[in-house]
Enzyme design. Structure first.
Site, short mmCIF file in Angstrom:
data_model
loop_
_atom_site.label_atom_id
_atom_site.label_comp_id
_atom_site.label_asym_id
_atom_site.label_seq_id
_atom_site.Cartn_x
_atom_site.Cartn_y
_atom_site.Cartn_z
N LYS A 22 0.83 -1.21 0.00
CA LYS A 22 0.00 0.00 0.00
C LYS A 22 0.87 1.26 0.00
CE LYS A 22 -2.66 2.51 3.49
NZ LYS A 22 -1.59 3.34 4.02
N ASN A 23 1.88 1.30 0.86
CA ASN A 23 2.66 2.54 0.98
C ASN A 23 3.60 2.76 -0.19
OD1 ASN A 23 1.37 3.16 3.35
ND2 ASN A 23 2.95 2.25 4.65
N CYS A 116 -5.36 13.90 11.24
CA CYS A 116 -6.06 12.65 10.93
C CYS A 116 -6.12 11.86 12.21
CB CYS A 116 -5.34 11.88 9.84
SG CYS A 116 -3.91 11.00 10.45
N ARG A 121 0.01 15.35 12.14
CA ARG A 121 0.63 15.05 10.83
C ARG A 121 0.82 16.31 9.96
NH1 ARG A 121 -1.59 9.33 8.64
NH2 ARG A 121 0.50 9.21 7.78
N ASP A 306 4.14 1.51 11.93
CA ASP A 306 3.01 0.78 11.34
C ASP A 306 2.86 -0.65 11.87
OD1 ASP A 306 2.18 2.89 9.82
OD2 ASP A 306 2.83 2.09 7.89
N ARG A 398 -8.46 -0.47 4.35
CA ARG A 398 -7.59 0.50 3.67
C ARG A 398 -6.21 -0.10 3.42
NH1 ARG A 398 -7.11 6.08 6.51
NH2 ARG A 398 -5.73 6.26 4.73
C1 UD1 Z 1 4.61 7.72 8.06
C2 UD1 Z 1 5.69 6.72 8.43
C3 UD1 Z 1 5.70 5.65 7.39
C4 UD1 Z 1 4.32 5.05 7.33
C5 UD1 Z 1 3.26 6.09 7.03
C6 UD1 Z 1 1.85 5.54 7.07
C7 UD1 Z 1 7.86 7.05 9.47
C8 UD1 Z 1 9.09 7.86 9.55
N1 UD1 Z 1 6.96 7.40 8.55
O1 UD1 Z 1 4.92 8.30 6.82
O2 UD1 Z 1 6.66 4.68 7.72
O3 UD1 Z 1 4.27 4.03 6.40
O4 UD1 Z 1 3.35 7.10 7.99
O5 UD1 Z 1 1.45 5.19 8.35
O6 UD1 Z 1 7.69 6.10 10.21
N2 UD1 Z 1 6.48 15.49 10.14
C9 UD1 Z 1 6.46 16.86 10.37
N3 UD1 Z 1 6.33 17.70 9.30
C10 UD1 Z 1 6.22 17.24 8.02
C11 UD1 Z 1 6.24 15.86 7.80
C12 UD1 Z 1 6.36 15.00 8.88
O7 UD1 Z 1 6.57 17.31 11.52
O8 UD1 Z 1 6.13 18.06 7.09
C13 UD1 Z 1 6.60 14.56 11.27
C14 UD1 Z 1 5.33 13.72 11.46
O9 UD1 Z 1 4.39 14.36 12.27
C15 UD1 Z 1 5.86 12.45 12.05
C16 UD1 Z 1 7.23 12.32 11.40
O10 UD1 Z 1 7.60 13.62 10.96
O11 UD1 Z 1 6.03 12.58 13.43
C17 UD1 Z 1 7.28 11.30 10.26
O12 UD1 Z 1 6.37 11.69 9.29
P1 UD1 Z 1 6.39 11.17 7.78
O13 UD1 Z 1 7.44 10.13 7.60
O14 UD1 Z 1 6.40 12.34 6.91
O15 UD1 Z 1 4.97 10.54 7.72
P2 UD1 Z 1 4.38 9.79 6.54
O16 UD1 Z 1 4.97 10.17 5.25
O17 UD1 Z 1 2.92 9.86 6.73
#
Ligand code: UD1
Length: 419
Positions: A22-23, A116, A121, A306, A398
């Protein structure tokens, strides 16, 4: 929303085949807008989120056809550059469309994905990197409008190895005149998969899987690309936890075992018998498992957020007290009260979870509030002797393709009831 009904107590036994990730498929579907041509994607998991991404592509003007696990996107006649709000609200990862659309059309707009059910996020890393690349951003906290004349050559040092920000920066930089270097980027296997796909499309990218990715701009991309999506390491990890909790004996096929090493190491420490081959893992457990001292979620290659809820369900039935610290999402804890309803003994203190193992769980009516939390309730339900009803099945759907079918083949007793 639908529900899953599980009669627990059966040992899982046999073989399971893991679906596409999925990811990986979601950012790859977003990337298909880049080549103004045809992308044939194979091993696509036909999940609710996949259909949201397909709806976004269609709304943008792409032609999308799909059959069993194959999706064909023709983005030649794509004409819209704004991603529809109601679709963005359905799937937070639709923010990745922003980088892909700006790359091809020099303008894009998308409504704010907002918070969410895992917490805030934010997307500030994405937006500040875009600004560094010379992209003009108008952001009123509801709608983000992006436009650019020329993407600038830059070295972008991310404050945190964000998966989404890394993907968005790569996509925005595909046609840069010169190169964009991303430092402290995410190393997740799904990033590697997206880069492999983009490279097949003709992009010039290297360093994926390390802390520095370089994108050298190209003038144009190939019109026809065929790509097979990588297997889902989180689905594989979920089946490992489910096999372990039922004292099962299961072969998990079609995977890259190294991608779940952070979990198999822990399962071995807990007492599971794990045999790793080139593309499969055999797991066998016939005794009460041991607790672990301490584990924290961190970016790849460390233990993934995850899989935190599913491992928590397993630890809740192990011998002794385990501690998990969740570092990625502040609200990835909604499964805890539900697990406790079933008899688990889990206490939360500021994203640190103290899990005291119990011998017995009782089936109850519980509520999935997010995808992986829902998977942890099913994991617990497979162990509980009586009937467990997990409401909120759509959250689980999902991320897991044919979950009930795959579990029933392994000997579980689980039914998916649609609304
Ligand atoms: C994250 C997970 C990913 C998982 C996906 C779905 C990590 C590092 N990432 O990816 O493995 O498959 O969720 O569940 O485990 N953040 C900020 N500002 C930003 C972007 C991120 O502060 O602009 C923070 C987020 O709040 C979080 C961390 O950075 O605490 C990691 O976020 P990110 O890797 O960007 O999240 P996803 O891409 O959703």
């Amino acid at each position: 929303m639908g529900k899953y009904i599980i009669k627990g107590g059966n040992k899982l036994n046999g073989e399971v085949f893991i679906s596409g990730a999925k990811n990986a498929v979601l950012p790859i579907l977003a990337s298909t807008v880049l080549n103004s041509g045809i992308c044939i994607l194979k091993n696509v998991p036909m999940l609710l989120d996949t259909f949201v991404a397909i709806d976004i592509l269609k709304d943008l003007g792409c032609e999308v056809n799909y059959g069993e696990n194959t999706v064909v996107v023709n983005s030649k006649n794509m004409y819209k550059t704004n991603v529809k709000e109601d679709l963005v609200k359905k799937m937070r990862s639709s923010i990745i469309f922003l980088g892909a659309i700006i790359s091809r059309f020099k303008e894009a707009s998308i409504s704010y994905p907002g918070g969410c059910n895992l917490g805030k996020r934010p997307i500030d890393f994405h937006l500040s990197a875009f600004k560094e690349l010379g992209i003009k951003i108008e952001d009123n906290q509801k709608l983000i409008k992006a436009s650019v004349d020329t993407i600038k050559e830059r070295i972008i040092d991310l404050p945190f190895a964000s998966v989404g920000a890394t993907q968005n920066i790569i996509l925005a930089s595909i046609f840069v005149k010169g190169k964009v270097v991303i430092k402290n980027c995410a190393k997740e296997p799904e990033i590697i998969d997206m880069v492999k796909f983009l490279r097949k499309m003709g992009a010039n990218i290297y360093g994926e899987g390390t802390y520095t990715i370089t994108v050298k701009g190209v003038e144009k991309l190939n019109n026809i690309v065929e790509y097979t999506i990588m297997p889902d390491r989180i689905e594989a990890g979920t089946f490992l936890c489910m096999s372990a909790i039922t004292n099962g004996n299961v072969k998990i096929n079609g995977i890259t075992p190294n991608y779940v090493k952070s979990l198999t190491d822990i399962l071995e420490q807990m007492g599971c018998n794990i045999v790793i081959d080139k593309d499969n893992i055999k797991i066998k457990n016939d005794k009460k498992l041991k607790c672990i001292e301490f584990l924290e979620t961190k970016p790849y290659p460390y233990f993934p957020t995850d899989l935190q809820p599913q491992l928590m369900a397993l630890l809740a039935t192990a011998d002794g007290e385990s501690i998990i610290k969740e570092n990625i999402f502040e609200a990835r804890n909604k499964h805890i009260p539900e697990l406790n309803k079933m008899g688990c003994n889990i206490i939360e203190d500021n994203s640190t979870f103290i899990i005291k193992g119990v011998n017995k769980l009782t089936g109850k009516n519980v509520f999935a509030k997010d995808l992986r939390g829902g998977a942890s309730l099913i994991t617990a339900g497979l162990f509980a002797k009586e009937k467990t009803v997990v409401e909120g099945a759509d959250y689980i759907n999902r991320g897991y393709e044919h979950l009930d079918k795959k579990l029933n083949i392994l000997g579980a007793d689980i039914k998916h009831i649609k609304d």
